[in-house]
Design a protein around this motif. Structure first.
Motif, PDB file in Angstrom:
ATOM      1  N   TYR A  87       0.669  -1.159   0.045  1.00 40.66           N
ATOM      2  CA  TYR A  87      -0.008   0.037   0.071  1.00 40.66           C
ATOM      3  C   TYR A  87       0.742   1.338  -0.057  1.00 40.66           C
ATOM      4  O   TYR A  87       0.450   2.142  -0.693  1.00 40.66           O
ATOM      5  CB  TYR A  87      -0.853   0.024   1.187  1.00 40.66           C
ATOM      6  CG  TYR A  87      -1.805   1.395   1.315  1.00 40.66           C
ATOM      7  CD1 TYR A  87      -2.812   1.475   0.499  1.00 40.66           C
ATOM      8  CD2 TYR A  87      -1.399   2.288   2.264  1.00 40.66           C
ATOM      9  CE1 TYR A  87      -3.675   2.556   0.722  1.00 40.66           C
ATOM     10  CE2 TYR A  87      -1.971   3.526   2.486  1.00 40.66           C
ATOM     11  CZ  TYR A  87      -3.152   3.534   1.648  1.00 40.66           C
ATOM     12  OH  TYR A  87      -3.946   4.845   1.591  1.00 40.66           O
ATOM     13  N   ASP A  88       2.071   1.232   0.788  1.00 49.14           N
ATOM     14  CA  ASP A  88       2.857   2.472   0.880  1.00 49.14           C
ATOM     15  C   ASP A  88       3.437   2.699  -0.472  1.00 49.14           C
ATOM     16  O   ASP A  88       3.542   3.898  -0.697  1.00 49.14           O
ATOM     17  CB  ASP A  88       3.834   2.310   2.188  1.00 49.14           C
ATOM     18  CG  ASP A  88       3.108   2.339   3.313  1.00 49.14           C
ATOM     19  OD1 ASP A  88       1.982   2.931   3.530  1.00 49.14           O
ATOM     20  OD2 ASP A  88       4.012   1.991   4.331  1.00 49.14           O
ATOM     21  N   LYS A 112      -3.705  -6.610 -10.206  1.00 46.39           N
ATOM     22  CA  LYS A 112      -3.573  -7.876  -9.377  1.00 46.39           C
ATOM     23  C   LYS A 112      -3.843  -7.552  -7.860  1.00 46.39           C
ATOM     24  O   LYS A 112      -4.403  -8.408  -7.278  1.00 46.39           O
ATOM     25  CB  LYS A 112      -2.000  -8.560  -9.746  1.00 46.39           C
ATOM     26  CG  LYS A 112      -1.848  -9.601  -9.150  1.00 46.39           C
ATOM     27  CD  LYS A 112      -0.325 -10.003  -9.455  1.00 46.39           C
ATOM     28  CE  LYS A 112       0.153 -10.316 -10.863  1.00 46.39           C
ATOM     29  NZ  LYS A 112       1.336 -10.810 -10.906  1.00 46.39           N
ATOM     30  N   TRP A 113      -3.268  -6.417  -7.622  1.00 44.46           N
ATOM     31  CA  TRP A 113      -3.754  -6.017  -6.167  1.00 44.46           C
ATOM     32  C   TRP A 113      -4.797  -5.618  -5.792  1.00 44.46           C
ATOM     33  O   TRP A 113      -5.250  -6.061  -4.793  1.00 44.46           O
ATOM     34  CB  TRP A 113      -2.636  -4.801  -5.836  1.00 44.46           C
ATOM     35  CG  TRP A 113      -2.499  -4.493  -4.338  1.00 44.46           C
ATOM     36  CD1 TRP A 113      -2.201  -5.487  -3.524  1.00 44.46           C
ATOM     37  CD2 TRP A 113      -2.825  -3.118  -3.529  1.00 44.46           C
ATOM     38  NE1 TRP A 113      -2.020  -4.640  -2.247  1.00 44.46           N
ATOM     39  CE2 TRP A 113      -2.313  -3.675  -2.429  1.00 44.46           C
ATOM     40  CE3 TRP A 113      -3.182  -2.153  -4.048  1.00 44.46           C
ATOM     41  CZ2 TRP A 113      -2.457  -2.680  -1.207  1.00 44.46           C
ATOM     42  CZ3 TRP A 113      -3.339  -0.960  -3.089  1.00 44.46           C
ATOM     43  CH2 TRP A 113      -3.051  -1.217  -1.751  1.00 44.46           C
ATOM     44  N   SER A 114      -5.592  -5.213  -6.815  1.00 40.13           N
ATOM     45  CA  SER A 114      -7.072  -5.031  -6.583  1.00 40.13           C
ATOM     46  C   SER A 114      -7.815  -6.336  -6.361  1.00 40.13           C
ATOM     47  O   SER A 114      -8.630  -6.391  -5.463  1.00 40.13           O
ATOM     48  CB  SER A 114      -7.645  -4.271  -7.693  1.00 40.13           C
ATOM     49  OG  SER A 114      -9.067  -4.101  -7.620  1.00 40.13           O
ATOM     50  N   ILE A 120      -9.712  -3.541   0.188  1.00 39.54           N
ATOM     51  CA  ILE A 120      -8.944  -2.036   0.308  1.00 39.54           C
ATOM     52  C   ILE A 120      -9.484  -1.220  -0.633  1.00 39.54           C
ATOM     53  O   ILE A 120      -9.352  -1.302  -2.036  1.00 39.54           O
ATOM     54  CB  ILE A 120      -7.628  -2.603   0.140  1.00 39.54           C
ATOM     55  CG1 ILE A 120      -6.980  -3.493   1.199  1.00 39.54           C
ATOM     56  CG2 ILE A 120      -6.631  -1.192   0.392  1.00 39.54           C
ATOM     57  CD1 ILE A 120      -5.455  -3.849   1.303  1.00 39.54           C
ATOM     58  N   TYR A 121      -9.858  -0.109   0.040  1.00 36.84           N
ATOM     59  CA  TYR A 121     -10.423   1.107  -0.800  1.00 36.84           C
ATOM     60  C   TYR A 121      -9.519   1.519  -1.892  1.00 36.84           C
ATOM     61  O   TYR A 121      -9.655   1.663  -3.022  1.00 36.84           O
ATOM     62  CB  TYR A 121     -10.805   2.140   0.167  1.00 36.84           C
ATOM     63  CG  TYR A 121     -11.428   3.393  -0.765  1.00 36.84           C
ATOM     64  CD1 TYR A 121     -12.627   3.620  -0.998  1.00 36.84           C
ATOM     65  CD2 TYR A 121     -10.501   4.611  -0.654  1.00 36.84           C
ATOM     66  CE1 TYR A 121     -13.318   4.499  -1.597  1.00 36.84           C
ATOM     67  CE2 TYR A 121     -11.081   5.711  -1.288  1.00 36.84           C
ATOM     68  CZ  TYR A 121     -12.411   5.755  -1.881  1.00 36.84           C
ATOM     69  OH  TYR A 121     -12.842   6.748  -2.408  1.00 36.84           O
ATOM     70  N   GLN A 122      -8.180   1.956  -1.518  1.00 36.83           N
ATOM     71  CA  GLN A 122      -7.098   2.243  -2.568  1.00 36.83           C
ATOM     72  C   GLN A 122      -6.932   1.320  -3.470  1.00 36.83           C
ATOM     73  O   GLN A 122      -6.457   1.952  -4.585  1.00 36.83           O
ATOM     74  CB  GLN A 122      -6.125   3.074  -1.632  1.00 36.83           C
ATOM     75  CG  GLN A 122      -6.359   4.254  -0.927  1.00 36.83           C
ATOM     76  CD  GLN A 122      -6.485   5.432  -1.871  1.00 36.83           C
ATOM     77  OE1 GLN A 122      -7.710   5.886  -1.746  1.00 36.83           O
ATOM     78  NE2 GLN A 122      -5.503   5.658  -2.619  1.00 36.83           N
ATOM     79  N   ALA A 123      -6.872   0.217  -3.304  1.00 43.54           N
ATOM     80  CA  ALA A 123      -6.612  -0.662  -4.422  1.00 43.54           C
ATOM     81  C   ALA A 123      -7.617  -0.588  -5.254  1.00 43.54           C
ATOM     82  O   ALA A 123      -7.097  -0.636  -6.345  1.00 43.54           O
ATOM     83  CB  ALA A 123      -6.678  -2.068  -3.896  1.00 43.54           C
TER      84      ALA A 123
END
Length: 174
Positions: A87-88, A112-114, A120-123
């Motif tokens: 995330y960072d 892939k991360w999403s 996770i909102y930011q993904a």
């Protein structure tokens, strides 16, 4: 001298076996060591990405993020200690992207991360923003792909379900 070497080798092997047995049978000690190593690994990866950002080397950043995501998958499909590090890095990278070509490098990684972290909102936001920047921004309406528009909508709606009070999803949607 040969006897000294044998004694030293024997002590060394016993020490290695004792440490190995400790990690095999003592879950708490193993957990504490892994728990201590993960933040150090995350910091190392952040520093590596920052140096690649200075060089605008987005293929290396993509490779770095892919390796972190794969490592996170090995430790579990849910959130792991690596999730915060990933995330960072995404925050750092997306804060420094300037060109469409740079988004192209991150399309598959953000997808892939999403998919790995659907809660996770930011993904969701990073992936929707990537699709928007690559396929929508600067294009004429007749060149818009319905598939990509629907993908953006889907990710933005999922992000809004996670946190309806945050503004990023609405900004991209508008």
């Amino acid at each position: 001298i040969i006897k000294m070497k044998k004694i030293f080798l024997s002590i060394f092997l016993i020490f290695i076996l004792a440490i190995t047995a400790l990690f095999i049978f003592d879950f708490k000690k193993r957990f504490l060591i892994i728990k201590a190593v993960v933040p150090v690994y995350n910091i190392y990866k952040q520093l590596e990405v920052r140096s690649n950002l200075r060089l605008r080397n987005f293929s290396a950043i993509k490779k770095n993020l892919n390796s972190q995501i794969e490592l996170s998958k090995k430790f579990g499909s849910a959130k792991t200690g690596f999730t915060n590090g990933i995330y960072d890095i995404f925050e750092i990278v997306y804060g420094n992207i300037l060109y469409k070509e740079e988004y192209l490098h991150l399309e598959n990684v953000s997808k892939k991360w999403s998919e790995l972290n659907p809660d996770i909102y930011q993904a969701k936001i990073f992936y929707a923003k990537t699709i928007f920047e690559i396929y929508i921004k600067g294009e004429k309406k007749e060149n818009f792909s319905d598939k990509k528009i629907n993908e953006i909508k889907k990710n933005l709606l999922e992000a809004i379900k996670i946190s309806s009070s945050r503004e990023e999803a609405y900004r991209i949607g508008i």
